[in-house]
Design a protein around this motif. Sequence first.
Motif, mmCIF file in Angstrom:
data_model
loop_
_atom_site.group_PDB
_atom_site.id
_atom_site.type_symbol
_atom_site.label_atom_id
_atom_site.label_comp_id
_atom_site.label_asym_id
_atom_site.label_seq_id
_atom_site.Cartn_x
_atom_site.Cartn_y
_atom_site.Cartn_z
ATOM 1 N N THR A 146 0.826 -1.217 0.000
ATOM 2 C CA THR A 146 0.000 0.000 0.000
ATOM 3 C C THR A 146 0.854 1.258 0.000
ATOM 4 O OG1 THR A 146 -0.130 -0.017 2.413
ATOM 5 C CG2 THR A 146 -1.919 -1.127 1.197
ATOM 6 N N SER A 185 -11.379 9.397 -8.881
ATOM 7 C CA SER A 185 -10.511 8.312 -9.343
ATOM 8 C C SER A 185 -9.639 8.819 -10.481
ATOM 9 C CB SER A 185 -11.346 7.133 -9.849
ATOM 10 O OG SER A 185 -12.089 6.565 -8.794
ATOM 11 N N GLY A 215 -12.419 7.943 -2.707
ATOM 12 C CA GLY A 215 -12.712 7.353 -1.415
ATOM 13 C C GLY A 215 -11.508 6.716 -0.736
ATOM 14 N N GLN A 216 -10.429 6.485 -1.479
ATOM 15 C CA GLN A 216 -9.226 5.947 -0.838
ATOM 16 C C GLN A 216 -8.527 7.069 -0.072
ATOM 17 O OE1 GLN A 216 -7.247 4.096 -4.342
ATOM 18 N NE2 GLN A 216 -7.285 2.229 -3.102
ATOM 19 N N ARG A 217 -7.752 6.681 0.938
ATOM 20 C CA ARG A 217 -6.958 7.646 1.703
ATOM 21 C C ARG A 217 -5.541 7.628 1.162
ATOM 22 N NH1 ARG A 217 -6.644 10.866 5.823
ATOM 23 N NH2 ARG A 217 -8.751 10.478 6.536
ATOM 24 N N MET A 218 -5.023 8.827 0.886
ATOM 25 C CA MET A 218 -3.646 8.963 0.428
ATOM 26 C C MET A 218 -2.849 9.732 1.471
ATOM 27 S SD MET A 218 -2.078 10.869 -2.964
ATOM 28 C CE MET A 218 -2.397 9.604 -4.168
ATOM 29 N N GLU A 268 1.503 6.599 0.294
ATOM 30 C CA GLU A 268 0.704 5.475 0.789
ATOM 31 C C GLU A 268 -0.729 5.684 0.325
ATOM 32 O OE1 GLU A 268 -0.004 3.234 5.017
ATOM 33 O OE2 GLU A 268 0.092 5.419 5.030
ATOM 34 N N ILE A 269 -1.328 4.623 -0.208
ATOM 35 C CA ILE A 269 -2.731 4.673 -0.633
ATOM 36 C C ILE A 269 -3.423 3.451 -0.070
ATOM 37 C CG2 ILE A 269 -4.323 4.710 -2.588
ATOM 38 C CD1 ILE A 269 -2.037 5.905 -4.266
ATOM 39 N N ARG A 270 -4.520 3.687 0.691
ATOM 40 C CA ARG A 270 -5.291 2.589 1.298
ATOM 41 C C ARG A 270 -6.735 2.707 0.924
ATOM 42 N NH1 ARG A 270 -2.882 -0.214 5.663
ATOM 43 N NH2 ARG A 270 -0.855 0.591 6.081
ATOM 44 N N ALA A 284 -5.160 6.222 -8.127
ATOM 45 C CA ALA A 284 -5.963 5.899 -6.936
ATOM 46 C C ALA A 284 -7.447 6.044 -7.282
ATOM 47 C CB ALA A 284 -5.591 6.827 -5.785
ATOM 48 N N ARG A 285 -8.280 5.502 -6.406
ATOM 49 C CA ARG A 285 -9.730 5.564 -6.598
ATOM 50 C C ARG A 285 -10.358 6.552 -5.623
ATOM 51 N NH1 ARG A 285 -8.595 0.241 -6.291
ATOM 52 N NH2 ARG A 285 -9.661 0.036 -4.297
ATOM 53 N N VAL A 289 -8.738 11.975 2.122
ATOM 54 C CA VAL A 289 -9.551 11.057 1.321
ATOM 55 C C VAL A 289 -9.666 11.668 -0.072
ATOM 56 C CG1 VAL A 289 -11.821 9.995 1.079
ATOM 57 C CG2 VAL A 289 -10.781 10.216 3.342
#
Length: 128
Positions: free
Chosen positions: A36, A105, A59-62, A126-128, A56-57, A101
Amino acid sequence: MPALRPALLPVLLALLLGAFLAQDAPRRIRFARGATSAVVEGAVVRGERAVYLARARAGQRMNVRVTSPEDNAVFQLRGPGGVGTLPGAGETDDATAWSGVLPRSGDYRIVVGGTRGNAGYTLRVEIR
C-alpha cells in the motif's frame, strides 16, 4: 572558438529541446504487489521539479510525505486531469506532508521541488 557547422545546429537544438521537455516528464510510482506504500528517492536542481503519477480511486486515503537532508523539498498534489491542487498541498503551501480522502478516481500528480537551492529528497506515498 570554432564556429558551429550548419548541419550540427538542428542536432544541438533537438538535444536541448529533449532535455527541456524531459525535466517535467511524469514518472509512475510503482507499488509492489500487495503493498500500500512506495518510496522513491531523487533530486532536483534549483528551479526544476520532478513529477510523479500515482493512480488511486475515489474514497481511498492517500498519505504523502517528502523529506530531505537539506530540509528544503516540498510538493504539490494535483487531482486527476491536472485540474487544481488539493487543499493543503497547493503552490503556496510548501507541503512536506499531506493526508486525505481522495475525491476522484484517476492519476494524481505529485510535483516535487526545492524551496531554495538543490534538493535531494525521499518521497513516500501510501494509498489505502
